[in-house]
Design a protein around this motif. Structure first.
Motif, PDB file in Angstrom:
ATOM      1  N   PRO A  64      -5.216  -6.540  -0.945  1.00  0.00           N
ATOM      2  CA  PRO A  64      -3.855  -6.521  -1.390  1.00  0.00           C
ATOM      3  C   PRO A  64      -3.828  -7.319  -3.234  1.00  0.00           C
ATOM      4  O   PRO A  64      -4.250  -8.124  -2.556  1.00  0.00           O
ATOM      5  CB  PRO A  64      -3.064  -6.081  -0.297  1.00  0.00           C
ATOM      6  CG  PRO A  64      -2.871  -7.260   0.871  1.00  0.00           C
ATOM      7  CD  PRO A  64      -4.538  -7.410   0.890  1.00  0.00           C
ATOM      8  N   LEU A  65      -3.141  -6.396  -3.609  1.00  0.00           N
ATOM      9  CA  LEU A  65      -3.041  -7.047  -4.393  1.00  0.00           C
ATOM     10  C   LEU A  65      -1.892  -7.803  -4.948  1.00  0.00           C
ATOM     11  O   LEU A  65      -0.779  -6.802  -4.292  1.00  0.00           O
ATOM     12  CB  LEU A  65      -3.460  -6.510  -6.352  1.00  0.00           C
ATOM     13  CG  LEU A  65      -4.983  -6.027  -6.465  1.00  0.00           C
ATOM     14  CD1 LEU A  65      -4.694  -4.933  -8.063  1.00  0.00           C
ATOM     15  CD2 LEU A  65      -5.848  -6.659  -7.528  1.00  0.00           C
ATOM     16  N   ALA A  69       1.023  -8.922  -9.531  1.00  0.00           N
ATOM     17  CA  ALA A  69       0.037  -7.963 -10.300  1.00  0.00           C
ATOM     18  C   ALA A  69       0.313  -6.382 -10.418  1.00  0.00           C
ATOM     19  O   ALA A  69      -0.129  -5.965 -11.789  1.00  0.00           O
ATOM     20  CB  ALA A  69      -1.541  -8.099 -10.125  1.00  0.00           C
ATOM     21  N   TRP A  70       0.426  -5.746  -9.822  1.00  0.00           N
ATOM     22  CA  TRP A  70       1.081  -4.241  -9.969  1.00  0.00           C
ATOM     23  C   TRP A  70       2.290  -3.877 -10.712  1.00  0.00           C
ATOM     24  O   TRP A  70       2.379  -3.550 -12.259  1.00  0.00           O
ATOM     25  CB  TRP A  70       1.313  -3.461  -8.655  1.00  0.00           C
ATOM     26  CG  TRP A  70       0.377  -3.221  -7.397  1.00  0.00           C
ATOM     27  CD1 TRP A  70       0.143  -4.317  -6.422  1.00  0.00           C
ATOM     28  CD2 TRP A  70      -0.665  -2.825  -7.728  1.00  0.00           C
ATOM     29  NE1 TRP A  70      -0.919  -4.112  -6.057  1.00  0.00           N
ATOM     30  CE2 TRP A  70      -1.669  -2.328  -6.552  1.00  0.00           C
ATOM     31  CE3 TRP A  70      -1.120  -1.253  -8.860  1.00  0.00           C
ATOM     32  CZ2 TRP A  70      -2.653  -1.780  -6.328  1.00  0.00           C
ATOM     33  CZ3 TRP A  70      -2.354  -0.956  -8.703  1.00  0.00           C
ATOM     34  CH2 TRP A  70      -3.078  -1.057  -7.544  1.00  0.00           C
ATOM     35  N   GLY A  76       2.805  -3.820 -18.380  1.00  0.00           N
ATOM     36  CA  GLY A  76       1.896  -3.913 -20.187  1.00  0.00           C
ATOM     37  C   GLY A  76       1.721  -1.756 -20.401  1.00  0.00           C
ATOM     38  O   GLY A  76       0.819  -1.791 -21.651  1.00  0.00           O
ATOM     39  N   PHE A  77       1.857  -1.235 -20.094  1.00  0.00           N
ATOM     40  CA  PHE A  77       1.711   0.172 -20.397  1.00  0.00           C
ATOM     41  C   PHE A  77       3.271   0.762 -20.368  1.00  0.00           C
ATOM     42  O   PHE A  77       2.997   2.028 -20.439  1.00  0.00           O
ATOM     43  CB  PHE A  77       1.454   1.295 -18.483  1.00  0.00           C
ATOM     44  CG  PHE A  77       0.005   1.759 -18.713  1.00  0.00           C
ATOM     45  CD1 PHE A  77      -0.709   2.014 -19.131  1.00  0.00           C
ATOM     46  CD2 PHE A  77      -0.457   0.748 -17.870  1.00  0.00           C
ATOM     47  CE1 PHE A  77      -1.625   2.104 -19.554  1.00  0.00           C
ATOM     48  CE2 PHE A  77      -1.622   0.886 -17.742  1.00  0.00           C
ATOM     49  CZ  PHE A  77      -2.389   1.572 -18.046  1.00  0.00           C
ATOM     50  N   GLY A  78       4.754  -0.054 -20.550  1.00  0.00           N
ATOM     51  CA  GLY A  78       5.658   0.291 -20.727  1.00  0.00           C
ATOM     52  C   GLY A  78       6.331   0.613 -19.742  1.00  0.00           C
ATOM     53  O   GLY A  78       7.843   1.171 -20.346  1.00  0.00           O
ATOM     54  N   ALA A  82       6.657   2.050 -10.193  1.00  0.00           N
ATOM     55  CA  ALA A  82       6.024   3.251 -10.534  1.00  0.00           C
ATOM     56  C   ALA A  82       5.968   4.178  -9.228  1.00  0.00           C
ATOM     57  O   ALA A  82       6.520   2.971  -8.143  1.00  0.00           O
ATOM     58  CB  ALA A  82       4.377   2.879 -10.573  1.00  0.00           C
ATOM     59  N   PRO A  83       5.453   5.127  -9.053  1.00  0.00           N
ATOM     60  CA  PRO A  83       6.250   5.625  -8.138  1.00  0.00           C
ATOM     61  C   PRO A  83       4.722   5.381  -7.057  1.00  0.00           C
ATOM     62  O   PRO A  83       3.479   5.089  -7.181  1.00  0.00           O
ATOM     63  CB  PRO A  83       6.063   7.397  -8.187  1.00  0.00           C
ATOM     64  CG  PRO A  83       5.187   7.156 -10.220  1.00  0.00           C
ATOM     65  CD  PRO A  83       5.621   5.967 -10.262  1.00  0.00           C
ATOM     66  N   PRO A  84       5.053   5.463  -5.294  1.00  0.00           N
ATOM     67  CA  PRO A  84       4.107   5.676  -4.616  1.00  0.00           C
ATOM     68  C   PRO A  84       2.851   6.150  -4.616  1.00  0.00           C
ATOM     69  O   PRO A  84       2.959   6.987  -4.559  1.00  0.00           O
ATOM     70  CB  PRO A  84       4.999   5.389  -3.178  1.00  0.00           C
ATOM     71  CG  PRO A  84       6.335   6.261  -3.577  1.00  0.00           C
ATOM     72  CD  PRO A  84       6.613   5.964  -5.000  1.00  0.00           C
TER      73      PRO A  84
END
Length: 84
Positions: A64-65, A69-70, A76-78, A82-84
């Motif tokens: 897994p990362l 990193a996530w 980076g996408f502002g 994030a949702p699962p």
């Protein structure tokens, strides 16, 4: 950079070592749209596509990362979490 890449996945990113760190290059640019500098490009779909691709690589590699990193990807996408 104002690029909307409709097929953003891990295979379309080339990482190159650089004295300052790592440089990332996008490939397979056909179908991309370039927005004027300063224009906000909605990246939700691109980020979700890239995340799905990275999750598949995680599963294949059995590695897994790390959460950092996530977090960096979402940042980076502002975006926040994030949702699962």
């Amino acid at each position: 950079a104002g690029v909307h890449h409709p097929d953003l996945n891990a295979k379309n990113i080339v990482l190159q070592p650089d004295p300052a760190g790592v440089r990332a290059h996008l490939v397979d640019l056909d179908g991309c749209a370039f927005r004027p500098e300063g224009t906000r490009t909605p990246g939700h779909a691109m980020r979700r596509r890239l995340e799905r691709s990275l999750r598949k690589l995680e599963a294949r590699a059995g590695q897994p990362l790390p959460e950092r990193a996530w977090s960096a990807l979402r940042s980076g996408f502002g975006e926040g979490r994030a949702p699962p």
